[in-house]
Design an enzyme around this catalytic site. Sequence first.
Site, PDB file in Angstrom:
ATOM      1  N   HIS A  10      30.168 -37.236   7.000  1.00 47.22           N
ATOM      2  CA  HIS A  10      29.178 -37.092   5.932  1.00 47.22           C
ATOM      3  C   HIS A  10      27.782 -37.394   6.443  1.00 47.22           C
ATOM      4  O   HIS A  10      27.612 -37.957   7.520  1.00 47.22           O
ATOM      5  CB  HIS A  10      29.445 -38.121   4.814  1.00 47.22           C
ATOM      6  CG  HIS A  10      30.749 -37.968   4.134  1.00 47.22           C
ATOM      7  ND1 HIS A  10      30.895 -37.302   2.953  1.00 47.22           N
ATOM      8  CD2 HIS A  10      31.989 -38.423   4.464  1.00 47.22           C
ATOM      9  CE1 HIS A  10      32.161 -37.351   2.560  1.00 47.22           C
ATOM     10  NE2 HIS A  10      32.846 -38.010   3.472  1.00 47.22           N
ATOM     11  N   TYR A  39      32.107 -45.385   2.381  1.00 47.60           N
ATOM     12  CA  TYR A  39      32.401 -44.928   3.748  1.00 47.60           C
ATOM     13  C   TYR A  39      32.957 -46.067   4.595  1.00 47.60           C
ATOM     14  O   TYR A  39      32.708 -47.243   4.320  1.00 47.60           O
ATOM     15  CB  TYR A  39      31.126 -44.422   4.437  1.00 47.60           C
ATOM     16  CG  TYR A  39      30.350 -43.391   3.668  1.00 47.60           C
ATOM     17  CD1 TYR A  39      30.875 -42.122   3.434  1.00 47.60           C
ATOM     18  CD2 TYR A  39      29.076 -43.677   3.188  1.00 47.60           C
ATOM     19  CE1 TYR A  39      30.151 -41.166   2.734  1.00 47.60           C
ATOM     20  CE2 TYR A  39      28.339 -42.725   2.485  1.00 47.60           C
ATOM     21  CZ  TYR A  39      28.882 -41.475   2.268  1.00 47.60           C
ATOM     22  OH  TYR A  39      28.163 -40.529   1.574  1.00 47.60           O
ATOM     23  N   HIS A 115      32.499 -32.893   5.252  1.00 48.41           N
ATOM     24  CA  HIS A 115      32.687 -32.987   3.798  1.00 48.41           C
ATOM     25  C   HIS A 115      32.701 -31.592   3.178  1.00 48.41           C
ATOM     26  O   HIS A 115      33.443 -31.316   2.246  1.00 48.41           O
ATOM     27  CB  HIS A 115      31.543 -33.833   3.209  1.00 48.41           C
ATOM     28  CG  HIS A 115      31.689 -34.157   1.756  1.00 48.41           C
ATOM     29  ND1 HIS A 115      30.703 -34.787   1.049  1.00 48.41           N
ATOM     30  CD2 HIS A 115      32.698 -33.928   0.874  1.00 48.41           C
ATOM     31  CE1 HIS A 115      31.115 -34.938  -0.220  1.00 48.41           C
ATOM     32  NE2 HIS A 115      32.313 -34.430  -0.345  1.00 48.41           N
ATOM     33  N   LYS A 121      29.308 -28.211  -0.895  1.00 44.33           N
ATOM     34  CA  LYS A 121      28.134 -28.993  -0.533  1.00 44.33           C
ATOM     35  C   LYS A 121      27.727 -28.614   0.886  1.00 44.33           C
ATOM     36  O   LYS A 121      28.497 -27.990   1.594  1.00 44.33           O
ATOM     37  CB  LYS A 121      28.472 -30.493  -0.516  1.00 44.33           C
ATOM     38  CG  LYS A 121      28.778 -31.106  -1.855  1.00 44.33           C
ATOM     39  CD  LYS A 121      29.287 -32.529  -1.651  1.00 44.33           C
ATOM     40  CE  LYS A 121      29.627 -33.193  -2.974  1.00 44.33           C
ATOM     41  NZ  LYS A 121      28.563 -33.967  -3.551  1.00 44.33           N
ATOM     42  N   CYS A 123      26.792 -31.080   3.051  1.00 43.46           N
ATOM     43  CA  CYS A 123      27.181 -32.285   3.793  1.00 43.46           C
ATOM     44  C   CYS A 123      28.275 -31.964   4.817  1.00 43.46           C
ATOM     45  O   CYS A 123      29.279 -31.360   4.436  1.00 43.46           O
ATOM     46  CB  CYS A 123      27.675 -33.326   2.794  1.00 43.46           C
ATOM     47  SG  CYS A 123      28.205 -34.871   3.529  1.00 43.46           S
TER      48      CYS A 123
HETATM   49 ZN   LIG Z   1      29.465 -36.066   2.073  1.00 45.62          ZN
END
Ligand SMILES: [Zn+2]
Length: 139
Positions: A10, A39, A115, A121, A123
């Site tokens: 991420h 995380y 991710h 997304k 990410c």
């Molecule tokens: Zn992420």
Amino acid sequence: MRKINKIIIHCTATAEGKNYTAADIDRWHKTMGFSKIGYHYIILLDGTVELGRPLAEKGAHTAGHNSDSIGICYVGGLDCLGNPKDTRTTAQRSALEELVKKLKKRFPKAAIHGHRDFANKDCPCFDVRTELYNNTDSA
Ligand SMILES: [Zn+2]
């Protein structure tokens, strides 16, 4: 220890050059209602690897994939206008590579993902597949 099948990368989705730390993310995630930082590892701009949630604990970073994964987050991911960008510093790149190598040794079956493989997304704003020896153990 949990069964680990995935290592998921991420970014913090913060502007290039802004040096946030695990303590900042811990605060953000608590305001989102998490018990603590979601995380397991955080990679700062200078390449320092900070510890987040203990590995034995399920993380909170990728909907539907937390129970069997490890979440790594580098600080950055956006340009100064807020657009997705691979902002990793040279130190962050090598720290990430080292960390992934180390984790692959301990969890050889774990596949490396971004991710964005699991969500609509940007990410982590770079192509994890081409860069981080994905599934080197599979034929
Ligand atoms: Zn992420």
